[in-house]
Design a protein around this motif. Structure first.
Motif, PDB file in Angstrom:
ATOM      1  N   TYR A 149       0.825  -1.220   0.000  1.00 25.64           N
ATOM      2  CA  TYR A 149       0.000   0.000   0.000  1.00 25.64           C
ATOM      3  C   TYR A 149       0.859   1.270   0.000  1.00 25.64           C
ATOM      4  CZ  TYR A 149      -3.368  -3.487   1.638  1.00 25.64           C
ATOM      5  OH  TYR A 149      -4.144  -4.614   1.763  1.00 25.64           O
ATOM      6  N   THR A 150       1.978   1.216  -0.672  1.00 30.11           N
ATOM      7  CA  THR A 150       2.914   2.350  -0.704  1.00 30.11           C
ATOM      8  C   THR A 150       3.025   2.872  -2.130  1.00 30.11           C
ATOM      9  OG1 THR A 150       4.167   1.755   1.265  1.00 30.11           O
ATOM     10  CG2 THR A 150       5.358   2.925  -0.438  1.00 30.11           C
ATOM     11  N   ASP A 151       2.960   4.189  -2.281  1.00 28.60           N
ATOM     12  CA  ASP A 151       2.971   4.822  -3.593  1.00 28.60           C
ATOM     13  C   ASP A 151       4.218   5.689  -3.771  1.00 28.60           C
ATOM     14  OD1 ASP A 151       0.503   3.674  -3.889  1.00 28.60           O
ATOM     15  OD2 ASP A 151      -0.620   5.526  -3.537  1.00 28.60           O
ATOM     16  N   ASN A 152       4.644   5.782  -5.049  1.00 26.93           N
ATOM     17  CA  ASN A 152       5.791   6.631  -5.406  1.00 26.93           C
ATOM     18  C   ASN A 152       7.043   6.166  -4.663  1.00 26.93           C
ATOM     19  OD1 ASN A 152       3.819   8.146  -6.773  1.00 26.93           O
ATOM     20  ND2 ASN A 152       3.562   9.510  -5.015  1.00 26.93           N
ATOM     21  N   ILE A 153       7.489   4.970  -5.023  1.00 22.47           N
ATOM     22  CA  ILE A 153       8.653   4.393  -4.361  1.00 22.47           C
ATOM     23  C   ILE A 153       9.695   3.997  -5.404  1.00 22.47           C
ATOM     24  CG2 ILE A 153       7.465   2.138  -4.246  1.00 22.47           C
ATOM     25  CD1 ILE A 153       9.214   1.610  -1.716  1.00 22.47           C
ATOM     26  N   SER A 154      10.945   4.359  -5.138  1.00 21.66           N
ATOM     27  CA  SER A 154      12.085   4.015  -5.981  1.00 21.66           C
ATOM     28  C   SER A 154      13.051   3.154  -5.176  1.00 21.66           C
ATOM     29  CB  SER A 154      12.788   5.294  -6.448  1.00 21.66           C
ATOM     30  OG  SER A 154      14.013   4.989  -7.082  1.00 21.66           O
ATOM     31  N   VAL A 155      13.427   2.002  -5.753  1.00 18.22           N
ATOM     32  CA  VAL A 155      14.340   1.077  -5.077  1.00 18.22           C
ATOM     33  C   VAL A 155      15.482   0.764  -6.033  1.00 18.22           C
ATOM     34  CG1 VAL A 155      14.563  -1.130  -3.904  1.00 18.22           C
ATOM     35  CG2 VAL A 155      12.386   0.103  -3.805  1.00 18.22           C
ATOM     36  N   GLU A 156      16.713   1.051  -5.617  1.00 15.02           N
ATOM     37  CA  GLU A 156      17.870   0.839  -6.479  1.00 15.02           C
ATOM     38  C   GLU A 156      18.959   0.085  -5.732  1.00 15.02           C
ATOM     39  OE1 GLU A 156      19.275   4.348  -8.389  1.00 15.02           O
ATOM     40  OE2 GLU A 156      17.283   5.080  -8.930  1.00 15.02           O
ATOM     41  N   ASN A 157      19.670  -0.781  -6.479  1.00 18.24           N
ATOM     42  CA  ASN A 157      20.873  -1.441  -5.973  1.00 18.24           C
ATOM     43  C   ASN A 157      20.616  -2.111  -4.627  1.00 18.24           C
ATOM     44  OD1 ASN A 157      22.288  -0.208  -8.193  1.00 18.24           O
ATOM     45  ND2 ASN A 157      22.336   1.679  -6.979  1.00 18.24           N
ATOM     46  N   THR A 158      19.513  -2.841  -4.560  1.00 14.00           N
ATOM     47  CA  THR A 158      19.034  -3.359  -3.279  1.00 14.00           C
ATOM     48  C   THR A 158      18.826  -4.862  -3.351  1.00 14.00           C
ATOM     49  OG1 THR A 158      18.072  -1.288  -2.503  1.00 14.00           O
ATOM     50  CG2 THR A 158      17.012  -3.298  -1.749  1.00 14.00           C
ATOM     51  N   MET A 159      19.122  -5.549  -2.229  1.00 15.73           N
ATOM     52  CA  MET A 159      18.903  -6.982  -2.095  1.00 15.73           C
ATOM     53  C   MET A 159      17.651  -7.209  -1.266  1.00 15.73           C
ATOM     54  SD  MET A 159      22.834  -8.093  -1.210  1.00 15.73           S
ATOM     55  CE  MET A 159      22.373  -9.791  -0.916  1.00 15.73           C
ATOM     56  N   ILE A 160      16.724  -8.023  -1.800  1.00 14.79           N
ATOM     57  CA  ILE A 160      15.486  -8.329  -1.092  1.00 14.79           C
ATOM     58  C   ILE A 160      15.388  -9.845  -0.946  1.00 14.79           C
ATOM     59  CG2 ILE A 160      12.986  -8.122  -1.087  1.00 14.79           C
ATOM     60  CD1 ILE A 160      13.266  -5.542  -2.662  1.00 14.79           C
ATOM     61  N   GLU A 161      15.613 -10.329   0.257  1.00 16.17           N
ATOM     62  CA  GLU A 161      15.526 -11.756   0.541  1.00 16.17           C
ATOM     63  C   GLU A 161      14.110 -12.166   0.923  1.00 16.17           C
ATOM     64  OE1 GLU A 161      17.643 -15.076   3.485  1.00 16.17           O
ATOM     65  OE2 GLU A 161      17.795 -12.935   3.929  1.00 16.17           O
ATOM     66  N   ALA A 162      13.307 -11.222   1.344  1.00 18.70           N
ATOM     67  CA  ALA A 162      11.987 -11.509   1.895  1.00 18.70           C
ATOM     68  C   ALA A 162      10.948 -11.731   0.797  1.00 18.70           C
ATOM     69  CB  ALA A 162      11.550 -10.365   2.793  1.00 18.70           C
ATOM     70  N   PRO A 163      10.011 -12.674   1.001  1.00 17.79           N
ATOM     71  CA  PRO A 163       8.927 -12.889   0.036  1.00 17.79           C
ATOM     72  C   PRO A 163       7.781 -11.908   0.238  1.00 17.79           C
ATOM     73  CG  PRO A 163       8.722 -14.442   1.828  1.00 17.79           C
ATOM     74  CD  PRO A 163       9.970 -13.645   2.099  1.00 17.79           C
ATOM     75  N   LYS A 164       6.852 -11.934  -0.704  1.00 20.34           N
ATOM     76  CA  LYS A 164       5.583 -11.211  -0.616  1.00 20.34           C
ATOM     77  C   LYS A 164       5.775  -9.705  -0.509  1.00 20.34           C
ATOM     78  CE  LYS A 164       3.216 -15.183   1.390  1.00 20.34           C
ATOM     79  NZ  LYS A 164       2.305 -15.680   2.440  1.00 20.34           N
ATOM     80  N   ASN A 165       6.756  -9.177  -1.211  1.00 20.17           N
ATOM     81  CA  ASN A 165       6.979  -7.736  -1.188  1.00 20.17           C
ATOM     82  C   ASN A 165       6.239  -7.040  -2.324  1.00 20.17           C
ATOM     83  OD1 ASN A 165       8.881  -6.160   0.696  1.00 20.17           O
ATOM     84  ND2 ASN A 165       9.758  -8.231   0.607  1.00 20.17           N
ATOM     85  N   PHE A 166       5.898  -5.779  -2.117  1.00 19.06           N
ATOM     86  CA  PHE A 166       5.195  -4.926  -3.082  1.00 19.06           C
ATOM     87  C   PHE A 166       3.800  -5.483  -3.379  1.00 19.06           C
ATOM     88  CE2 PHE A 166       9.689  -4.174  -3.852  1.00 19.06           C
ATOM     89  CZ  PHE A 166       9.747  -2.798  -3.756  1.00 19.06           C
ATOM     90  N   ARG A 167       2.850  -5.020  -2.620  1.00 20.54           N
ATOM     91  CA  ARG A 167       1.455  -5.428  -2.785  1.00 20.54           C
ATOM     92  C   ARG A 167       0.590  -4.164  -2.815  1.00 20.54           C
ATOM     93  NH1 ARG A 167      -0.780 -10.448  -1.102  1.00 20.54           N
ATOM     94  NH2 ARG A 167       1.335 -11.212  -1.435  1.00 20.54           N
ATOM     95  N   ARG A 168      -0.189  -4.014  -3.880  1.00 21.45           N
ATOM     96  CA  ARG A 168      -1.097  -2.872  -4.029  1.00 21.45           C
ATOM     97  C   ARG A 168      -0.361  -1.535  -3.913  1.00 21.45           C
ATOM     98  NH1 ARG A 168      -6.112  -4.799  -4.526  1.00 21.45           N
ATOM     99  NH2 ARG A 168      -6.526  -6.905  -3.694  1.00 21.45           N
ATOM    100  N   CYS A 169       0.773  -1.460  -4.577  1.00 23.08           N
ATOM    101  CA  CYS A 169       1.556  -0.220  -4.639  1.00 23.08           C
ATOM    102  C   CYS A 169       1.342   0.447  -5.999  1.00 23.08           C
ATOM    103  CB  CYS A 169       3.033  -0.513  -4.444  1.00 23.08           C
ATOM    104  SG  CYS A 169       3.437  -1.222  -2.828  1.00 23.08           S
ATOM    105  N   ARG A 170       1.581   1.759  -6.052  1.00 23.55           N
ATOM    106  CA  ARG A 170       1.475   2.505  -7.303  1.00 23.55           C
ATOM    107  C   ARG A 170       2.748   3.301  -7.536  1.00 23.55           C
ATOM    108  NH1 ARG A 170      -3.960   5.905  -6.780  1.00 23.55           N
ATOM    109  NH2 ARG A 170      -2.941   6.372  -4.787  1.00 23.55           N
ATOM    110  N   ASN A 171       3.128   3.382  -8.814  1.00 24.05           N
ATOM    111  CA  ASN A 171       4.317   4.148  -9.215  1.00 24.05           C
ATOM    112  C   ASN A 171       5.565   3.606  -8.517  1.00 24.05           C
ATOM    113  OD1 ASN A 171       2.580   5.787 -10.727  1.00 24.05           O
ATOM    114  ND2 ASN A 171       2.292   7.190  -9.000  1.00 24.05           N
TER     115      ASN A 171
END
Length: 296
Positions: free
Chosen positions: A80-102
């Motif tokens: 539920y997060t909008d206007n997010i930029s993610v660069e050069n990042t490691m994501i080990e966790a599942p189920k990320n980015f749900r109902r986000c915009r931009n």
């Protein structure tokens, strides 16, 4: 806009450690045991920081992450997060980015992408690697380049996708998807594209058992089909294939052009064979009944 407050090299624990924060630049900080540390926050920049617990960025706006890490327990981390930029990042966790915009993802590695990027709208991905099933379900308006995926059931129900220079090993990719164009890419996986609408593949290499079936308006330009069998069943198709098609089964209408077809199966009691033009001078076998019906 108000000035930014800086937080550097902190170790933060406890539920909602920075709840409802605004205008922060956070450097080299660890968010450890404690749910929802930045819930309901606005205008947050994070550099070199780490999330080690659940739900770090829910209901947030205007977020930037650079060179950060989301560990395995930062699951369901960004919803539920909008206007997010993610660069050069490691994501080990599942189920990320749900109902986000931009959402902008550049240089991101998803080591457990199970059920990631669901029901989002407006996603740009560049140089992203992902491993996990059910990636990008029901996510619309995506621009993707240099993407690598190892995981089944990807892009189910998604709409308005443009993908370039990518590699997918993904069973049941693009099921129920709509308005998808893929350029200069490699896709391997059974049952590719079933029930899709307006799927276009340009300069692509495909490997698929019973792939490209049940599609409304399938277009293929300058593509190769490697070990692709029983293709195009009940699809409306305009396909230009360089080289061989191992077997074709009951296309519903359109045109198929290839250098060679190993086996062409057209069952007159199931499809109107006059609605499909087969432009191929070298068809090894032609059959009017499928193998499983012969045996029944």
């Amino acid at each position: 806009m108000e000035g930014y407050t800086e937080i550097k090299r902190e170790f933060l624990v406890g539920e909602r450690a920075l709840f409802h924060s605004k205008n922060l630049r956070i450097y080299d900080t660890i968010f450890d045991n404690g749910e929802s540390p930045l819930k309901e926050s606005r205008n947050i920049e994070l550099y070199g920081s780490m999330f080690k617990w659940k739900y770090p960025l829910w209901y947030c706006r205007d977020i930037k992450l650079d060179n950060c890490t989301l560990f395995e327990m930062a699951r369901a981390g960004i919803w539920y997060t909008d206007n997010i930029s993610v660069e050069n990042t490691m994501i080990e966790a599942p189920k990320n980015f749900r109902r986000c915009r931009n959402v902008v993802l550049r240089g991101v590695n998803f080591y457990n992408a199970q059920e990631t990027l669901w029901s989002c709208d407006g996603v740009t991905m560049e140089n992203v690697n992902a491993r996990g099933d059910y990636f990008a379900m029901n996510t619309d308006n995506m621009k993707i380049s240099n993407f690598e995926l190892l995981g089944n059931y990807s892009f189910d129900g998604s709409r308005n996708i443009e993908m370039r220079n990518s590699r997918l090993i993904s069973k049941d990719a693009f099921w129920n998807a709509e308005n998808v164009t893929v350029y200069d890419s490699f896709i391997s996986g059974e049952y590719l594209g079933w029930n899709a609408k307006n799927l276009t593949l340009v300069n692509c290499t495909i490997e698929s058992l019973q792939g490209l079936c049940y599609i409304d308006n399938l277009v293929m330009k300058n593509c190769r089909l490697i070990n692709t069998t029983l293709a195009f069943e009940y699809s409306s198709v305009d396909a230009e294939i360089n080289g061989r098609i191992d077997s074709v089964l009951n296309p519903s209408e359109g045109k198929i052009k290839a250098d060679y077809i190993g086996r062409l199966i057209l069952e007159k009691d199931l499809v109107d064979t006059g609605k499909t033009k087969i432009l191929c001078s070298d068809v090894a076998e032609t059959e009017d009944i499928s193998p499983w019906r012969k045996d029944s």
